[in-house]
Design an enzyme around this catalytic site. Structure first.
Site, short mmCIF file in Angstrom:
data_model
loop_
_atom_site.label_atom_id
_atom_site.label_comp_id
_atom_site.label_asym_id
_atom_site.label_seq_id
_atom_site.Cartn_x
_atom_site.Cartn_y
_atom_site.Cartn_z
CD GLU A 1 3.57 1.86 8.06
OE1 GLU A 1 3.51 0.62 8.19
OE2 GLU A 1 3.43 2.45 6.99
CE LYS B 1 -0.11 -0.06 4.98
NZ LYS B 1 -0.71 0.46 6.18
CG HIS C 1 -0.48 7.71 8.97
ND1 HIS C 1 -0.18 8.37 7.80
CD2 HIS C 1 -0.06 6.43 8.79
CE1 HIS C 1 0.38 7.53 6.94
NE2 HIS C 1 0.47 6.35 7.53
#
Lengths: 361, 361
Positions: free
Chosen positions: A226, A155, A230
């Site tokens: 991860e 992705k 964001h």
């Protein structure tokens, strides 16, 4: 269209499920599967039941598959049966070698390349050890003289960029590389491309996902880290420096529910590649609940555009809340695999995204 | 993929709009257009603006296009600028001949067939004079040595059956015939095929459409009659025997809003062809409001199935209420046209439905 043979590199969650789901598909025959310990090859078709049963709880998922496309997009396809970061073992062999069909190998990928003549498509269901692991694996297939389909379910935009750099080499080799063909970017950008056809100009594509991950949480700590990058207060650097305890504290702070906006995600570049819209018009976000298996929000794609007759409207695609990540990764991946084989047989080579495999201009 | 040239047979509503929408598509060049009075051919590309402007209010739609796929599926793509059943005329020529690019012809379709070498795809945007008009037109292309794509936007199962009977002949000719490529069955069965990928078994596909047709009503009386045959109290026979006044009375009785359930519609056979589900698992219905242009209900596709991991869920696709029939016919039709050309160039011939052009198994 003739029957399709395929190989799976990696027998972790995605690889296993691809093998399982392939049994529901006519005209699709798995002929090879490997992990880093060994390989099973049978041009007449693997006995999937035996392989899955023999290796149950005995699979090598390597480092957690942190780069793997998911229903939501943020969270890796974890495999609930796998210990973190290594190989579970029961019985005689490690990993896939526990199957009677497999044998140990120093270089299992090379063995599959050497049998490439009889393999129409190779699903790269590998944990992405490093960012360039998939691209370097593609290089090996080129060097080994393979011509056919390579397909991944990644992705991250940067991997797609690395593949793009190899586009000419892949074309010359006669390889069609389908990238990002899981749930997202795969299924959801495909839906966006379809929905876009009502319009002559797309103004916004809004991808919003929900993932409930209570039972998969332990196996997905890497990607939760991860994901934290964001969150508005963090970036990749600061997230990388967090301790496990820091991460637990952040998860606690959010009562187990992390909400993401404006994620960096390959959906945008893949939709731009397909000519659907500019990458800048794509927004991706979602909600991850690590304390429930129920989705905290419904995965939804909204495509807003202007029709040829001047109206503005939004077409919408929604996944049923009870569809698992795995279901939304594997079905579409195999569908795109078939579409890729068709392109390959038609002589269309190079790098291609899922949305480019949809009907449309 | 190289540029695509295409011709339009019929310059009524669908043909005109296909030409208009093609101007928004890179790599798609309209090189021919005809109606029953004449033909315009220019291998360098038609001047679409001139053609549309010169023929505005001057077009031949023949009998109302009662068999033409629509957003809803029941109501024909009427052209608001067209008188019922004939040719409006202004200026010198009848129909397309009013364009400086066109000339009168005794047999305009034959002229297009004779130029077939330079035409990748032919959109049959013809009113379906009789049920076998489209199939017979396909026969003419076979006889004339055409090899390329033929594509229609019809919706009736029986026409697809007639094309199927010609499948072998079309294959031998090197023709790929894409049937039913408008809004429905086209766009909606495509969406169903995409949505089906989360599942290993589909239990239900439910297609529900809404059409608001106040301004198009006058031009669509023929299909309103056909729709009435789908009402519980009527069938094709009894509907055929109704007078115009009878029909008005029925419409009045329903306050202008007709609701349809379990319609006979090609969506079912096309989804079965594509291996998505059994035709019997598909239901089609909708609501037609002839006194409003706003849609009385949102066009929705619901695909219910069982995932490989045993869950049952429903994926959903909805069209924005402000998307017109025309927008939902023409964009998808051109998208399927391109997908058809790709198949054709890959040597895949015969009859194919839209859902078969989607990625998937």
């Amino acid at each position: 269209m003739d029957d399709i043979t395929f190989a799976v590199l990696g027998t972790g969650g995605i690889g296993r499920r691809a093998l399982e789901v392939s049994q529901h598909k006519d005209a699709l025959t798995p002929v090879a599967a490997c992990d880093r310990h060994g390989v099973a090859i049978d041009s007449a078709g693997l006995d999937v039941d035996e392989l899955l049963e023999a290796t149950e709880g005995n699979i090598d998922s390597g480092p957690q598959g942190e780069d793997v496309a998911t229903d939501g997009g943020a969270v890796a396809e974890g495999d609930g049966a796998t210990a973190s970061g290594g190989v579970k073992q029961h019985g005689e062999g490690e990993g896939v070698v526990a199957s009677a069909q497999a044998h140990p190998s120093e270089d299992p990928i090379q063995e599959i390349i050497d049998h490439g003549e009889a393999i129409d498509a190779v699903l790269l269901a590998l944990p992405n050890y490093e960012h360039d692991f998939i691209p370097r694996t593609a290089d090996r297939f080129v060097e080994g003289g393979y011509s056919g389909v390579l397909i991944d379910v990644l992705k991250r935009s940067r991997v797609i960029g690395m593949l793009d750099e190899r586009s000419e080499t892949l074309e010359q080799a006669g390889i069609t590389f389908v990238c990002g063909a899981g749930a997202t970017p795969g299924l959801l950008t495909g839906a966006a491309a379809l929905a876009a056809q009502s319009f002559v100009e797309i103004t916004d594509v809004d991808i919003w996902w929900g993932v409930g991950l209570e039972s998969g949480y332990e196996d997905n700590r890497g990607t939760v880290r991860e994901d934290i990058a964001h969150l508005p207060e963090y970036d990749l650097e600061t997230a990388r420096s967090l301790s496990e305890d820091d991460i637990e504290a952040i998860v606690d702070d959010h009562d187990g529910v992390l909400e993401f906006e404006d994620m960096e995600h390959a959906d945008d570049v893949l939709l731009e590649r397909a000519g659907v819209c500019d990458a800048a018009d794509v927004t991706v976000g979602g909600v991850l609940d690590v304390r429930n298996d129920e989705k905290p929000t419904t995965t939804t794609v909204r495509v807003t555009g202007r029709t040829f007759d001047g109206e503005t409207a939004t077409n919408t695609f929604q996944l049923g809340d009870a569809t698992s990540m795995a279901a939304n990764v594997n079905g579409p991946a195999l569908g795109y695999l078939k579409a890729g084989v068709r392109r390959n047989r038609a002589g269309e080579y190079g790098v291609v995204g899922p949305a480019e495999l949809m009907p449309g201009f």
